[in-house]
Design a protein around this motif. Structure first.
Motif, PDB file in Angstrom:
ATOM      1  N   ALA A 134       0.843  -1.199   0.000  1.00  0.00           N
ATOM      2  CA  ALA A 134       0.000   0.000   0.000  1.00  0.00           C
ATOM      3  C   ALA A 134       0.873   1.241   0.000  1.00  0.00           C
ATOM      4  O   ALA A 134       1.858   1.306   0.723  1.00  0.00           O
ATOM      5  CB  ALA A 134      -0.920   0.010   1.219  1.00  0.00           C
ATOM      6  N   ARG A 147      -0.498   4.292   0.664  1.00  0.00           N
ATOM      7  CA  ARG A 147      -1.029   4.960   1.845  1.00  0.00           C
ATOM      8  C   ARG A 147      -1.870   3.969   2.627  1.00  0.00           C
ATOM      9  O   ARG A 147      -2.581   3.150   2.031  1.00  0.00           O
ATOM     10  CB  ARG A 147      -1.941   6.126   1.439  1.00  0.00           C
ATOM     11  CG  ARG A 147      -1.166   7.304   0.958  1.00  0.00           C
ATOM     12  CD  ARG A 147      -1.941   8.574   1.134  1.00  0.00           C
ATOM     13  NE  ARG A 147      -1.132   9.709   0.689  1.00  0.00           N
ATOM     14  CZ  ARG A 147      -1.612  10.867   0.276  1.00  0.00           C
ATOM     15  NH1 ARG A 147      -2.911  11.046   0.240  1.00  0.00           N
ATOM     16  NH2 ARG A 147      -0.819  11.839  -0.091  1.00  0.00           N
ATOM     17  N   VAL A 148      -1.765   4.068   3.937  1.00  0.00           N
ATOM     18  CA  VAL A 148      -2.600   3.210   4.787  1.00  0.00           C
ATOM     19  C   VAL A 148      -3.857   4.005   5.109  1.00  0.00           C
ATOM     20  O   VAL A 148      -3.833   4.936   5.904  1.00  0.00           O
ATOM     21  CB  VAL A 148      -1.835   2.818   6.063  1.00  0.00           C
ATOM     22  CG1 VAL A 148      -2.752   2.092   7.039  1.00  0.00           C
ATOM     23  CG2 VAL A 148      -0.649   1.940   5.699  1.00  0.00           C
ATOM     24  N   ARG A 152      -6.442  -0.230   6.961  1.00  0.00           N
ATOM     25  CA  ARG A 152      -6.569  -0.538   8.395  1.00  0.00           C
ATOM     26  C   ARG A 152      -7.565  -1.670   8.608  1.00  0.00           C
ATOM     27  O   ARG A 152      -7.340  -2.567   9.433  1.00  0.00           O
ATOM     28  CB  ARG A 152      -7.042   0.693   9.173  1.00  0.00           C
ATOM     29  CG  ARG A 152      -6.164   1.927   9.121  1.00  0.00           C
ATOM     30  CD  ARG A 152      -5.008   1.968  10.068  1.00  0.00           C
ATOM     31  NE  ARG A 152      -5.230   1.462  11.403  1.00  0.00           N
ATOM     32  CZ  ARG A 152      -4.693   1.964  12.498  1.00  0.00           C
ATOM     33  NH1 ARG A 152      -3.932   3.033  12.399  1.00  0.00           N
ATOM     34  NH2 ARG A 152      -4.907   1.425  13.664  1.00  0.00           N
TER      35      ARG A 152
END
Lengths: 54, 291, 326
Positions: free
Chosen positions: B16, B18-19, B24
């Motif tokens: 990823a 960006r998380v 999450r």
């Protein structure tokens, strides 16, 4: 509390934050990327690249 | 697959850039399954051709950059590392021309589509498909680079701009007939349609990235079958199938997303464990590959 | 402390009354106005009409007081200065007469801008409050001058509401002429330039536009640094200068609706909002300051300076936070 790299203001970051998450600085509204955890390090989030998406 | 035994000891990877909320949720689902999963930033990957394979049991590929996303799955395919989505699926989903050709071949209804290989032919393509038309960039996402074109003057303006662009990919003309209707999305996991949402917005560009709201939509058998056929047509995996439902209730598939953002859909279906379904599919695919 | 307001019928006078009447350490003893002597202050300042017993008096007979605020027009305070100083221990002048320390009588006066002159204000008995635009420009510019982040002259683009012109009507302020005006009434050579230069130590080139506001001043200053600078450096310079200042708010957001200072949120409050941005090549810093010209630019600055001079808590009587929406 972590320091915003843009404006040096205090940024509150959740305890369970992960690397590559985005947080927003409350003082200058900059989008910041978490580049490391324990200790938390923030950097100005890179610009969205032209090929980002689903 | 000589290292199948060793591989079983390695953690899963969630690639990823960006998380986000979706990532999450996926990490939480891995935890619930007791499966170790580490976050890998696609920007950090460096590998030697012929060198050690990806150090992961299997990969859930959610890189944001379409180009890096494809490269991650390509490396996995070359090293027999189970990955969702596959390079074949991504190459199809991330190119609207490839998607249209695959959907048509599978008999899936889509809006009328005309392709021009250069901006010079764009005007002819739009005239062929008819007005009003939508001109899309072949590789765009998140509602970028869409133009609704109502007449030849507007078409000329759009393609004049396209002709100025540096890369040949940006000069490809992908035009579809503009149809009014409702925007639906169906999440398909492992060949099974899971849930549907309708996306509302004031502007005709209705991606949630541009501020649309997603509400739950019933997943009837016709909608589910159409979505599943579309997913199979592009190569299968974890897919967001975007459809248009016109006033008569007819469905047409607009595109298929290979790294689907599902937070809107998950919010609209709070009792549906979306992330768990995705992770379970990866675990099943991994177990299948190892045997 | 007993207090008198001279020239209490004007807009600045009205603000002084409003703040002094709400200040726990001040007791308004006299509000003078030649024209309105004998009449209730509420007739001229309708928002104060609940102070039914307070009447304007002639300025000729002044009672001894601890502090006297002067909102007299240019030249008037200088004329009666000896009389004033014989009845008031502390004099706070909101007019232009004593702003220049090198002008006649100016040497005795301390600049009424605590953000830049707090040390000098402690114990001061003669205070001269700068003009509203000079206040905004000085707060905006001085820290960058001090940090060496500007060379050359500074271009100051000031936008001002109509109350800055005072309570006397004129052709320019006649409603049909003023209501929709964006009148550049001074493109060059505004008299505030000298005052800004004095306060900041750098030449200022000002252009002033009258805009469709009543209260409010917004100053946009353009600075050229001697080498490329980053936003982070400018943040540091402003934080170093103003981190503990109760009335300076740094407003420089990268996203959202209200990213830079806007006078509309300052009406009635003593804040000066300060923000900035930097060109991508780092070769220009744009600083924006906004304030209420009648409050931080005049009466609020006066009360704040008095609080400092008297050793009171600096925010005494200055709690009002502004309104939203307005």
């Amino acid at each position: 509390m972590t320091v915003c790299p843009e404006c040096r203001g205090a940024v509150s970051v959740p305890d369970d934050v992960m690397a590559a998450e985005i947080v927003v600085c409350g003082e200058c509204s900059s989008e910041l990327e978490v580049v490391a955890v324990t200790p938390t390090v923030l950097a100005l989030a890179p610009e969205v690249e032209e090929d980002w998406g689903e | 697959m000589s290292d199948g035994g060793e591989r079983a000891e390695r953690p899963f990877a969630l690639v990823a850039t960006r998380v986000r909320v979706e990532e999450r949720m996926l990490f939480d689902a891995f935890r619930r399954r007791g499966a170790a999963c580490e976050h890998v930033d696609d920007r950090s990957i460096v590998y030697r051709v012929g060198g050690p394979p990806p150090p992961w049991r299997a990969v859930l590929n959610r890189a944001l950059s379409a180009i890096r996303r494809l490269e991650v799955s390509r490396w996995c395919a070359a090293t027999d590392t189970p990955v969702l989505n596959s390079a074949v699926t991504l190459a199809c989903c991330d190119n609207k021309i490839a998607t249209s050709l695959a959907l048509h071949r599978a008999g899936v209804p889509t809006p009328d589509t005309v392709v021009a290989l250069d901006a010079a032919g764009g005007g002819r393509a739009v005239a062929e498909v008819g007005y009003p038309a939508v001109v899309k960039s072949v590789n765009g996402s998140w509602g970028r680079a869409l133009a609704r074109v109502g007449d030849p003057d507007a078409a000329e303006a759009v393609f004049a701009l396209r002709a100025e662009m540096p890369s040949p990919v940006q000069k490809l003309g992908y035009t579809q007939k503009f149809l009014p209707g409702r925007d639906l999305r169906v999440l398909v996991v492992g060949g099974r349609a899971v849930a549907a949402v309708v996306r509302e917005a004031d502007h005709w560009v209705r991606n949630t990235a541009r501020g649309a709201r997603a509400t739950a939509h019933p997943l009837g058998p016709e909608l589910a079958r159409l979505a599943e056929r579309s997913a199979a047509a592009v190569g299968g995996g974890v897919l967001g199938v975007d459809l248009l439902e016109d006033a008569a209730g007819d469905l047409r598939v607009l595109e298929v997303n290979g790294a689907v953002e599902f937070h809107g859909l998950a919010d609209a279906h709070p009792d549906l464990p979306v992330a768990d379904l995705i992770v379970d599919h990866l675990l099943d695919a991994t177990a299948g590959a190892a045997s | 402390m007993k207090a008198t307001v001279l020239g209490a019928a004007g807009y600045v006078g009205g603000e002084l009354l409003r703040l002094a009447l709400g200040h726990p350490g001040l007791e308004v003893v006299q509000a003078t106005s030649r024209r309105h002597a004998g009449r209730p202050v509420g007739l001229v300042h309708p928002h104060l009409r609940h102070h039914a017993g307070l009447l304007f008096t002639e300025p000729d007979v002044l009672e001894p007081v601890d502090v006297l605020f002067s909102a007299l027009p240019r030249g008037e305070l200088a004329r009666v200065h000896d009389q004033i100083t014989s009845v008031a221990r502390t004099v706070v002048d909101l007019g232009p007469d004593f702003r220049d320390p090198e002008g006649p009588g100016g040497a005795a006066y301390v600049t009424g801008l605590p953000e830049l002159y707090r040390g000098a204000l402690a114990g001061a008995t003669r205070i001269s409050v700068p003009g509203c635009m000079a206040t905004a420009a000085a707060v905006a510019i001085r820290p960058l001058v001090a940090a060496g982040l500007t060379q050359d002259d500074v271009v100051v683009d000031a936008r001002t509401g109509s109350s800055g012109a005072g309570g006397e009507p004129s052709r320019a302020t006649h409603h049909p002429e003023r209501q929709h005006a964006m009148r550049i009434y001074k493109a060059t050579g505004h008299r505030h330039e000298r005052e800004i230069a004095r306060l900041c130590g750098v030449r200022a080139r000002m252009t002033v536009t009258a805009v469709p506001l009543v209260r409010g001043v917004q100053v946009v200053a353009h600075l050229r640094p001697p080498r490329p600078v980053s936003r982070t450096e400018v943040w540091s310079a402003f934080r170093d200068a103003y981190a503990d200042e109760p009335f300076v708010r740094l407003v420089a957001h990268r996203s959202g609706l209200h990213r830079l200072p806007d006078p509309q949120f300052l009406y009635g409050g003593n804040f000066v909002d300060l923000g900035f941005d930097v060109d991508d090549d780092g070769r220009r810093v744009v600083v924006v300051a906004a304030l209420d010209n009648l409050v931080k630019g005049a009466a609020g600055g006066a009360v704040q300076s008095l609080n400092v001079a008297q050793g009171l808590e600096e925010q005494t009587g200055l709690d009002f936070p502004g309104l939203h929406p307005v």
